[in-house]
Write an enzyme that holds these catalytic residues in place. Structure first.
Site, PDB file in Angstrom:
ATOM      1  N   TYR A 279       6.656   2.048 -11.247  1.00 46.54           N
ATOM      2  CA  TYR A 279       7.267   2.680 -10.069  1.00 46.54           C
ATOM      3  C   TYR A 279       7.566   4.118 -10.442  1.00 46.54           C
ATOM      4  O   TYR A 279       8.369   4.377 -11.334  1.00 46.54           O
ATOM      5  CB  TYR A 279       8.563   1.945  -9.691  1.00 46.54           C
ATOM      6  CG  TYR A 279       9.115   2.349  -8.339  1.00 46.54           C
ATOM      7  CD1 TYR A 279       8.792   1.635  -7.187  1.00 46.54           C
ATOM      8  CD2 TYR A 279       9.946   3.457  -8.206  1.00 46.54           C
ATOM      9  CE1 TYR A 279       9.280   2.009  -5.943  1.00 46.54           C
ATOM     10  CE2 TYR A 279      10.440   3.837  -6.957  1.00 46.54           C
ATOM     11  CZ  TYR A 279      10.108   3.105  -5.839  1.00 46.54           C
ATOM     12  OH  TYR A 279      10.588   3.482  -4.602  1.00 46.54           O
ATOM     13  N   TYR A 371      13.675  -5.449  -2.952  1.00 44.76           N
ATOM     14  CA  TYR A 371      14.291  -4.111  -2.954  1.00 44.76           C
ATOM     15  C   TYR A 371      15.749  -4.162  -3.414  1.00 44.76           C
ATOM     16  O   TYR A 371      16.276  -3.178  -3.898  1.00 44.76           O
ATOM     17  CB  TYR A 371      14.258  -3.495  -1.550  1.00 44.76           C
ATOM     18  CG  TYR A 371      12.895  -3.025  -1.072  1.00 44.76           C
ATOM     19  CD1 TYR A 371      11.743  -3.216  -1.824  1.00 44.76           C
ATOM     20  CD2 TYR A 371      12.768  -2.362   0.151  1.00 44.76           C
ATOM     21  CE1 TYR A 371      10.519  -2.776  -1.374  1.00 44.76           C
ATOM     22  CE2 TYR A 371      11.551  -1.921   0.613  1.00 44.76           C
ATOM     23  CZ  TYR A 371      10.416  -2.128  -0.153  1.00 44.76           C
ATOM     24  OH  TYR A 371       9.211  -1.681   0.315  1.00 44.76           O
TER      25      TYR A 371
END
Ligand code: SAM
Ligand code: ZN
Ligand code: ZN
Ligand code: ZN
Length: 409
Positions: A279, A371
Protein backbone atom coordinates in the site's frame (compact mmCIF):
# COMPACT_ATOMS: atom_id res chain seq x y z
CA UNK A 1 -8.02 -4.22 -39.47
CA UNK A 2 -7.87 -4.17 -43.21
CA UNK A 3 -10.08 -2.56 -45.74
CA UNK A 4 -9.67 -4.55 -48.89
CA UNK A 5 -11.52 -2.61 -51.54
CA UNK A 6 -8.48 -2.61 -53.72
CA UNK A 7 -8.17 -6.34 -53.38
CA UNK A 8 -11.72 -6.76 -54.63
CA UNK A 9 -10.74 -4.81 -57.70
CA UNK A 10 -7.62 -6.84 -58.21
CA UNK A 11 -5.23 -4.24 -56.79
CA UNK A 12 -2.90 -5.16 -53.97
CA UNK A 13 -3.95 -5.19 -50.35
CA UNK A 14 -1.95 -5.97 -47.25
CA UNK A 15 -3.71 -6.65 -43.95
CA UNK A 16 -4.31 -3.45 -42.02
CA UNK A 17 -3.93 -1.28 -45.11
CA UNK A 18 -6.66 0.74 -46.63
CA UNK A 19 -7.85 0.42 -50.20
CA UNK A 20 -6.38 2.83 -52.68
CA UNK A 21 -9.87 4.17 -53.33
CA UNK A 22 -10.36 5.01 -49.69
CA UNK A 23 -6.95 6.57 -49.46
CA UNK A 24 -7.72 8.86 -52.35
CA UNK A 25 -10.98 9.76 -50.67
CA UNK A 26 -9.09 10.62 -47.46
CA UNK A 27 -6.71 12.80 -49.38
CA UNK A 28 -9.56 14.57 -51.10
CA UNK A 29 -11.28 15.35 -47.80
CA UNK A 30 -8.05 16.54 -46.20
CA UNK A 31 -7.35 18.62 -49.32
CA UNK A 32 -4.11 16.78 -49.83
CA UNK A 33 -2.85 15.30 -53.00
CA UNK A 34 -1.65 11.74 -52.93
CA UNK A 35 1.71 13.10 -53.95
CA UNK A 36 1.86 15.55 -51.06
CA UNK A 37 1.67 12.74 -48.53
CA UNK A 38 3.84 10.57 -50.72
CA UNK A 39 1.76 7.46 -51.18
CA UNK A 40 3.95 4.45 -51.23
CA UNK A 41 3.27 0.92 -50.12
CA UNK A 42 5.23 1.62 -46.96
CA UNK A 43 3.35 4.62 -45.67
CA UNK A 44 0.00 3.15 -46.56
CA UNK A 45 0.58 1.53 -43.19
CA UNK A 46 -0.59 4.80 -41.70
CA UNK A 47 -4.16 3.91 -42.60
CA UNK A 48 -5.44 1.58 -39.99
CA UNK A 49 -9.02 1.14 -38.88
CA UNK A 50 -9.29 2.41 -35.30
CA UNK A 51 -12.93 1.50 -34.70
CA UNK A 52 -16.31 1.19 -36.38
CA UNK A 53 -18.77 4.01 -35.71
CA UNK A 54 -21.99 3.26 -37.52
CA UNK A 55 -23.82 0.85 -39.79
CA UNK A 56 -26.28 1.07 -42.68
CA UNK A 57 -27.76 -1.03 -45.44
CA UNK A 58 -27.87 0.38 -48.97
CA UNK A 59 -29.35 -1.69 -51.79
CA UNK A 60 -29.01 -4.82 -49.66
CA UNK A 61 -25.31 -4.12 -49.13
CA UNK A 62 -24.05 -3.67 -45.56
CA UNK A 63 -21.74 -0.73 -44.80
CA UNK A 64 -19.78 0.32 -41.71
CA UNK A 65 -18.57 3.83 -40.97
CA UNK A 66 -14.84 3.57 -40.33
CA UNK A 67 -12.78 5.81 -38.02
CA UNK A 68 -9.20 5.80 -39.33
CA UNK A 69 -6.43 5.75 -36.78
CA UNK A 70 -4.62 9.08 -36.58
CA UNK A 71 -7.18 10.83 -38.78
CA UNK A 72 -9.96 13.19 -37.66
CA UNK A 73 -13.62 12.14 -37.60
CA UNK A 74 -14.22 14.30 -40.68
CA UNK A 75 -12.33 11.70 -42.71
CA UNK A 76 -14.48 8.76 -41.61
CA UNK A 77 -15.61 6.69 -44.59
CA UNK A 78 -18.34 4.14 -45.25
CA UNK A 79 -16.81 0.81 -46.17
CA UNK A 80 -18.72 -2.20 -47.47
CA UNK A 81 -18.71 -5.16 -45.10
CA UNK A 82 -16.68 -7.34 -47.47
CA UNK A 83 -13.80 -4.84 -47.22
CA UNK A 84 -13.54 -5.18 -43.47
CA UNK A 85 -11.16 -7.96 -42.58
CA UNK A 86 -10.89 -7.66 -38.82
CA UNK A 87 -13.34 -9.96 -37.04
CA UNK A 88 -12.43 -8.45 -33.67
CA UNK A 89 -13.66 -4.94 -34.48
CA UNK A 90 -16.83 -6.32 -36.08
CA UNK A 91 -17.42 -8.50 -33.03
CA UNK A 92 -16.89 -5.56 -30.70
CA UNK A 93 -19.35 -3.46 -32.70
CA UNK A 94 -21.94 -6.21 -32.47
CA UNK A 95 -21.29 -6.81 -28.73
CA UNK A 96 -21.56 -3.12 -27.93
CA UNK A 97 -24.81 -2.91 -29.88
CA UNK A 98 -26.27 -5.84 -27.94
CA UNK A 99 -25.04 -4.47 -24.62
CA UNK A 100 -26.69 -1.17 -25.36
CA UNK A 101 -29.96 -2.88 -26.25
CA UNK A 102 -29.96 -5.10 -23.19
CA UNK A 103 -29.18 -2.07 -21.03
CA UNK A 104 -32.13 -0.05 -22.34
CA UNK A 105 -34.20 -3.21 -21.93
CA UNK A 106 -35.31 -3.25 -25.51
CA UNK A 107 -33.49 -6.40 -26.43
CA UNK A 108 -35.74 -7.15 -29.34
CA UNK A 109 -36.22 -3.58 -30.50
CA UNK A 110 -35.54 -2.73 -34.12
CA UNK A 111 -32.05 -1.32 -34.40
CA UNK A 112 -32.46 0.21 -37.84
CA UNK A 113 -34.53 3.21 -38.87
CA UNK A 114 -36.84 3.00 -41.88
CA UNK A 115 -34.05 4.18 -44.15
CA UNK A 116 -31.96 1.24 -42.88
CA UNK A 117 -29.53 3.31 -40.85
CA UNK A 118 -28.63 2.49 -37.26
CA UNK A 119 -30.57 4.42 -34.60
CA UNK A 120 -28.35 7.39 -33.61
CA UNK A 121 -28.42 6.56 -29.87
CA UNK A 122 -26.95 3.12 -30.60
CA UNK A 123 -24.19 4.50 -32.82
CA UNK A 124 -23.43 7.15 -30.20
CA UNK A 125 -23.06 4.49 -27.51
CA UNK A 126 -20.84 2.32 -29.73
CA UNK A 127 -18.51 5.26 -30.41
CA UNK A 128 -18.33 6.15 -26.70
CA UNK A 129 -17.51 2.53 -25.90
CA UNK A 130 -14.79 2.46 -28.58
CA UNK A 131 -13.24 5.68 -27.23
CA UNK A 132 -13.40 4.31 -23.71
CA UNK A 133 -11.64 1.13 -24.81
CA UNK A 134 -8.82 3.16 -26.37
CA UNK A 135 -8.47 5.37 -23.27
CA UNK A 136 -8.39 2.37 -20.93
CA UNK A 137 -5.83 0.60 -23.13
CA UNK A 138 -3.63 3.71 -23.02
CA UNK A 139 -3.96 3.88 -19.26
CA UNK A 140 -3.12 0.19 -18.94
CA UNK A 141 0.00 0.72 -21.07
CA UNK A 142 1.00 3.65 -18.88
CA UNK A 143 0.52 1.69 -15.65
CA UNK A 144 2.68 -1.11 -17.01
CA UNK A 145 5.36 1.35 -18.11
CA UNK A 146 5.46 2.87 -14.65
CA UNK A 147 5.26 -0.22 -12.44
CA UNK A 148 8.55 -1.70 -11.34
CA UNK A 149 7.39 -5.20 -10.38
CA UNK A 150 6.92 -8.47 -12.22
CA UNK A 151 3.11 -8.80 -12.17
CA UNK A 152 1.28 -7.20 -15.07
CA UNK A 153 -1.57 -4.72 -14.56
CA UNK A 154 -4.71 -5.05 -16.68
CA UNK A 155 -7.68 -2.70 -16.89
CA UNK A 156 -11.22 -3.78 -17.73
CA UNK A 157 -14.62 -2.12 -17.80
CA UNK A 158 -17.52 -4.19 -19.09
CA UNK A 159 -19.97 -2.44 -16.80
CA UNK A 160 -20.32 1.24 -17.72
CA UNK A 161 -18.74 4.09 -19.68
CA UNK A 162 -16.30 5.21 -16.98
CA UNK A 163 -12.80 5.86 -18.32
CA UNK A 164 -9.46 6.17 -16.49
CA UNK A 165 -9.48 8.24 -13.29
CA UNK A 166 -8.57 11.84 -14.06
CA UNK A 167 -6.42 12.72 -11.05
CA UNK A 168 -4.46 9.60 -10.21
CA UNK A 169 -0.72 9.14 -10.61
CA UNK A 170 0.96 5.76 -10.38
CA UNK A 171 3.89 5.46 -7.97
CA UNK A 172 5.87 2.40 -6.83
CA UNK A 173 6.92 3.61 -3.42
CA UNK A 174 6.07 6.14 -0.72
CA UNK A 175 6.18 9.73 -1.88
CA UNK A 176 7.22 11.81 1.12
CA UNK A 177 5.80 15.32 1.29
CA UNK A 178 8.21 18.21 2.05
CA UNK A 179 9.62 18.00 5.55
CA UNK A 180 9.38 14.22 5.80
CA UNK A 181 12.53 12.25 5.17
CA UNK A 182 12.44 8.56 4.46
CA UNK A 183 15.78 7.07 5.38
CA UNK A 184 16.59 4.60 2.69
CA UNK A 185 19.64 3.02 4.14
CA UNK A 186 19.45 0.57 7.01
CA UNK A 187 21.81 0.95 9.95
CA UNK A 188 22.20 -2.81 10.35
CA UNK A 189 22.72 -5.65 7.90
CA UNK A 190 23.17 -9.34 8.57
CA UNK A 191 26.14 -11.44 7.56
CA UNK A 192 24.32 -14.78 7.48
CA UNK A 193 25.28 -17.55 5.11
CA UNK A 194 21.72 -18.88 5.45
CA UNK A 195 19.17 -16.30 6.59
CA UNK A 196 16.55 -19.01 7.14
CA UNK A 197 18.43 -20.78 9.91
CA UNK A 198 20.76 -18.16 11.34
CA UNK A 199 20.10 -15.20 13.62
CA UNK A 200 19.22 -12.76 10.92
CA UNK A 201 17.68 -9.27 10.65
CA UNK A 202 14.39 -10.18 12.41
CA UNK A 203 16.32 -11.53 15.42
CA UNK A 204 18.23 -8.26 15.60
CA UNK A 205 14.86 -6.49 15.92
CA UNK A 206 13.68 -9.05 18.49
CA UNK A 207 11.10 -10.75 16.28
CA UNK A 208 10.76 -14.00 14.33
CA UNK A 209 11.54 -14.49 10.67
CA UNK A 210 8.21 -13.74 8.98
CA UNK A 211 8.31 -16.37 6.23
CA UNK A 212 8.38 -20.12 5.78
CA UNK A 213 10.32 -21.87 3.01
CA UNK A 214 7.39 -21.40 0.62
CA UNK A 215 7.50 -17.60 0.93
CA UNK A 216 4.33 -17.63 3.01
CA UNK A 217 3.88 -15.43 6.03
CA UNK A 218 3.83 -17.41 9.26
CA UNK A 219 3.69 -14.69 11.90
CA UNK A 220 0.37 -13.44 13.31
CA UNK A 221 -1.14 -10.12 12.14
CA UNK A 222 0.13 -7.23 14.22
CA UNK A 223 3.68 -8.63 14.25
CA UNK A 224 6.21 -6.62 12.21
CA UNK A 225 8.17 -8.00 9.29
CA UNK A 226 11.89 -7.27 9.21
CA UNK A 227 13.33 -8.18 5.82
CA UNK A 228 16.96 -8.34 4.81
CA UNK A 229 18.18 -5.07 3.37
CA UNK A 230 20.85 -3.43 1.24
CA UNK A 231 23.46 -3.83 3.99
CA UNK A 232 22.93 -7.58 4.31
CA UNK A 233 25.47 -10.00 2.88
CA UNK A 234 22.80 -12.30 1.43
CA UNK A 235 21.76 -12.27 -2.19
CA UNK A 236 18.42 -11.74 -3.95
CA UNK A 237 17.35 -15.34 -3.35
CA UNK A 238 17.42 -14.92 0.43
CA UNK A 239 14.14 -16.28 1.89
CA UNK A 240 13.79 -13.03 3.84
CA UNK A 241 13.34 -10.84 0.77
CA UNK A 242 9.69 -10.96 -0.28
CA UNK A 243 7.91 -7.59 -0.07
CA UNK A 244 10.95 -5.84 -1.57
CA UNK A 245 10.55 -7.88 -4.77
CA UNK A 246 7.13 -6.38 -5.38
CA UNK A 247 3.92 -7.85 -6.77
CA UNK A 248 4.47 -11.12 -8.57
CA UNK A 249 0.88 -11.67 -9.72
CA UNK A 250 -0.96 -10.29 -12.72
CA UNK A 251 -3.80 -8.17 -11.39
CA UNK A 252 -6.71 -6.43 -13.05
CA UNK A 253 -8.29 -3.11 -12.16
CA UNK A 254 -11.91 -3.75 -13.10
CA UNK A 255 -15.22 -1.96 -12.89
CA UNK A 256 -17.35 -3.67 -10.26
CA UNK A 257 -20.97 -4.45 -11.01
CA UNK A 258 -22.16 -3.86 -7.43
CA UNK A 259 -21.69 -0.08 -7.42
CA UNK A 260 -18.27 -0.03 -5.72
CA UNK A 261 -16.59 1.74 -8.65
CA UNK A 262 -13.22 0.24 -9.59
CA UNK A 263 -11.93 -2.82 -7.79
CA UNK A 264 -8.94 -5.17 -8.17
CA UNK A 265 -9.07 -8.84 -9.03
CA UNK A 266 -6.31 -11.36 -9.44
CA UNK A 267 -5.89 -13.05 -12.81
CA UNK A 268 -3.95 -15.94 -11.32
CA UNK A 269 -4.38 -18.18 -8.30
CA UNK A 270 -2.73 -16.79 -5.17
CA UNK A 271 -1.57 -19.20 -2.47
CA UNK A 272 -2.68 -18.49 1.08
CA UNK A 273 -0.46 -16.25 3.24
CA UNK A 274 1.36 -14.85 0.20
CA UNK A 275 2.52 -11.29 -0.37
CA UNK A 276 0.22 -9.63 -2.90
CA UNK A 277 0.94 -5.89 -2.97
CA UNK A 278 2.19 -2.94 -1.03
CA UNK A 279 0.00 0.00 0.00
CA UNK A 280 1.75 3.18 -1.15
CA UNK A 281 0.85 6.84 -1.39
CA UNK A 282 1.99 10.23 -0.21
CA UNK A 283 3.42 10.19 3.30
CA UNK A 284 1.95 13.11 5.22
CA UNK A 285 1.93 14.19 8.84
CA UNK A 286 -1.16 13.45 10.95
CA UNK A 287 -1.88 17.19 11.03
CA UNK A 288 -1.88 17.29 7.26
CA UNK A 289 -4.09 14.17 7.26
CA UNK A 290 -6.48 16.00 9.56
CA UNK A 291 -6.54 18.95 7.17
CA UNK A 292 -7.01 16.79 4.07
CA UNK A 293 -9.63 14.72 5.88
CA UNK A 294 -11.73 17.84 6.21
CA UNK A 295 -11.40 18.64 2.54
CA UNK A 296 -12.04 15.13 1.31
CA UNK A 297 -15.48 13.73 0.82
CA UNK A 298 -16.35 10.33 2.22
CA UNK A 299 -14.59 8.57 -0.63
CA UNK A 300 -11.37 10.58 -0.33
CA UNK A 301 -11.19 9.78 3.36
CA UNK A 302 -11.04 6.07 2.61
CA UNK A 303 -7.60 6.54 1.01
CA UNK A 304 -6.05 7.78 4.27
CA UNK A 305 -4.13 5.07 6.03
CA UNK A 306 -2.68 5.90 9.44
CA UNK A 307 0.78 4.50 10.14
CA UNK A 308 -0.09 3.71 13.73
CA UNK A 309 2.29 0.81 14.30
CA UNK A 310 4.09 2.50 17.16
CA UNK A 311 3.22 6.16 16.90
CA UNK A 312 0.63 8.12 15.03
CA UNK A 313 2.78 10.81 13.51
CA UNK A 314 2.28 9.86 9.88
CA UNK A 315 -0.45 8.86 7.45
CA UNK A 316 -0.32 7.46 3.93
CA UNK A 317 -2.64 9.25 1.52
CA UNK A 318 -3.25 7.19 -1.63
CA UNK A 319 -5.96 9.47 -3.03
CA UNK A 320 -3.87 11.05 -5.84
CA UNK A 321 -0.63 9.08 -5.78
CA UNK A 322 -0.73 5.35 -5.41
CA UNK A 323 -0.34 1.95 -6.96
CA UNK A 324 -2.92 -0.79 -7.60
CA UNK A 325 -3.82 -0.77 -3.89
CA UNK A 326 -5.58 2.56 -4.52
CA UNK A 327 -8.33 0.55 -6.21
CA UNK A 328 -8.72 -2.26 -3.66
CA UNK A 329 -12.18 -2.20 -2.12
CA UNK A 330 -13.23 -2.90 1.44
CA UNK A 331 -14.77 -6.14 2.66
CA UNK A 332 -15.91 -7.10 6.14
CA UNK A 333 -14.68 -10.62 5.25
CA UNK A 334 -11.51 -9.74 3.35
CA UNK A 335 -8.99 -11.97 1.61
CA UNK A 336 -6.05 -9.64 2.29
CA UNK A 337 -4.45 -8.74 5.60
CA UNK A 338 -2.22 -5.79 6.45
CA UNK A 339 1.34 -6.14 7.84
CA UNK A 340 3.92 -3.53 8.85
CA UNK A 341 7.25 -4.03 7.09
CA UNK A 342 10.75 -2.70 7.71
CA UNK A 343 13.43 -3.08 5.08
CA UNK A 344 15.86 -0.24 4.41
CA UNK A 345 13.95 2.17 6.62
CA UNK A 346 14.06 0.97 10.24
CA UNK A 347 12.23 4.02 11.63
CA UNK A 348 9.26 2.46 13.47
CA UNK A 349 7.19 5.58 12.83
CA UNK A 350 7.32 4.84 9.11
CA UNK A 351 6.63 1.18 8.40
CA UNK A 352 5.84 0.05 4.87
CA UNK A 353 2.41 -1.53 4.50
CA UNK A 354 2.14 -4.92 2.82
CA UNK A 355 -1.03 -6.82 1.96
CA UNK A 356 -0.89 -10.62 2.28
CA UNK A 357 -3.55 -13.16 1.30
CA UNK A 358 -5.44 -14.67 4.23
CA UNK A 359 -6.51 -17.73 2.20
CA UNK A 360 -6.16 -19.20 -1.29
CA UNK A 361 -7.55 -16.67 -3.76
CA UNK A 362 -8.67 -18.08 -7.09
CA UNK A 363 -8.07 -16.45 -10.46
CA UNK A 364 -10.87 -13.95 -11.12
CA UNK A 365 -11.62 -13.26 -7.44
CA UNK A 366 -11.76 -9.68 -6.23
CA UNK A 367 -9.08 -8.66 -3.72
CA UNK A 368 -10.27 -6.86 -0.60
CA UNK A 369 -9.05 -5.78 2.79
CA UNK A 370 -10.80 -4.50 5.87
CA UNK A 371 -10.52 -0.69 5.91
CA UNK A 372 -11.09 -0.72 9.66
CA UNK A 373 -8.07 -2.96 10.18
CA UNK A 374 -5.73 -0.46 8.58
CA UNK A 375 -2.51 -0.27 10.54
CA UNK A 376 -2.65 -1.89 13.93
CA UNK A 377 -5.20 -4.57 13.25
CA UNK A 378 -7.33 -3.15 16.03
CA UNK A 379 -10.98 -2.96 14.91
CA UNK A 380 -11.97 -0.72 17.77
CA UNK A 381 -9.62 2.07 16.68
CA UNK A 382 -10.90 4.47 14.11
CA UNK A 383 -7.93 4.44 11.77
CA UNK A 384 -9.73 6.36 9.05
CA UNK A 385 -9.27 9.98 9.84
CA UNK A 386 -12.52 11.77 10.64
CA UNK A 387 -12.25 15.29 11.77
CA UNK A 388 -14.42 15.99 14.80
CA UNK A 389 -15.60 19.10 12.97
CA UNK A 390 -16.82 17.06 10.05
CA UNK A 391 -20.03 15.16 10.52
CA UNK A 392 -19.34 11.52 9.97
CA UNK A 393 -21.29 10.47 6.93
CA UNK A 394 -21.41 6.72 6.88
CA UNK A 395 -20.94 4.79 3.64
CA UNK A 396 -23.13 1.74 3.28
CA UNK A 397 -20.98 -1.34 2.75
CA UNK A 398 -21.71 -3.40 -0.34
CA UNK A 399 -19.23 -6.18 0.43
CA UNK A 400 -22.02 -8.77 0.58
CA UNK A 401 -20.29 -10.83 3.29
CA UNK A 402 -22.49 -12.80 5.70
CA UNK A 403 -20.63 -11.00 8.47
CA UNK A 404 -20.99 -7.54 6.86
CA UNK A 405 -20.98 -4.79 9.48
CA UNK A 406 -23.21 -2.65 7.27
CA UNK A 407 -20.94 0.35 6.88
CA UNK A 408 -17.43 1.10 5.63
CA UNK A 409 -16.75 3.42 8.52
C1 SAM B 1 -9.93 3.20 -1.62
S1 SAM B 1 -11.26 3.41 -2.70
C2 SAM B 1 -11.34 1.91 -3.57
C3 SAM B 1 -11.41 2.11 -5.07
C4 SAM B 1 -12.68 2.73 -5.54
N1 SAM B 1 -13.74 1.71 -5.64
C5 SAM B 1 -12.52 3.44 -6.88
O1 SAM B 1 -13.37 3.32 -7.76
O2 SAM B 1 -11.52 4.16 -7.04
C6 SAM B 1 -12.58 3.39 -1.59
C7 SAM B 1 -13.93 3.77 -2.14
O3 SAM B 1 -14.48 2.68 -2.89
C8 SAM B 1 -15.83 2.46 -2.54
N2 SAM B 1 -15.91 1.19 -1.80
C9 SAM B 1 -14.89 0.39 -1.44
N3 SAM B 1 -15.33 -0.69 -0.79
C10 SAM B 1 -16.65 -0.57 -0.72
C11 SAM B 1 -17.69 -1.38 -0.14
N4 SAM B 1 -17.41 -2.52 0.49
N5 SAM B 1 -18.96 -0.94 -0.24
C12 SAM B 1 -19.23 0.21 -0.86
N6 SAM B 1 -18.33 1.01 -1.42
C13 SAM B 1 -17.05 0.63 -1.36
C14 SAM B 1 -16.24 3.63 -1.67
O4 SAM B 1 -16.69 4.65 -2.51
C15 SAM B 1 -14.94 4.03 -1.03
O5 SAM B 1 -14.95 5.35 -0.61
ZN1 ZN C 1 19.63 -9.81 6.59
ZN1 ZN D 1 19.01 -12.44 4.03
ZN1 ZN E 1 -19.34 -5.20 4.61
Amino acid sequence: MAAAGAEARGAWCVPCLVSLDTLQELCRKEKLTCKSIGITKRNLNNYEVEYLCDYKVVKDMEYYLVKWKGWPDSTNTWEPLQNLKCPLLLQQFSNDKHNYLSRVKKGKAITLNNNKTLKPAIAEYIVKKAKQRIALQRWQDELNRRKNHKGMIFVENTVDLEGPPSDFYYINEYKPTPGISLVNEATFGCSCTDCFFEKCCPAEAGVLLAYNKNQQIKIPPGTPIYECNSRCQCGPDCPNRIVQKGTQYSLCIFRTSNGCGWGVKTLVKIKRMSFVMEYVGEVITSEEAERRGQLYDNKGITYLFDLDYESDEFTVDAARYGNVSHFVNHSCDPNLQVFNVFIDNLDTRLPRIALFSTRTINAGEELTFDYQMKGSGDTSSDSVDYSPAKKRVRTVCRCGAVTCRGYLN
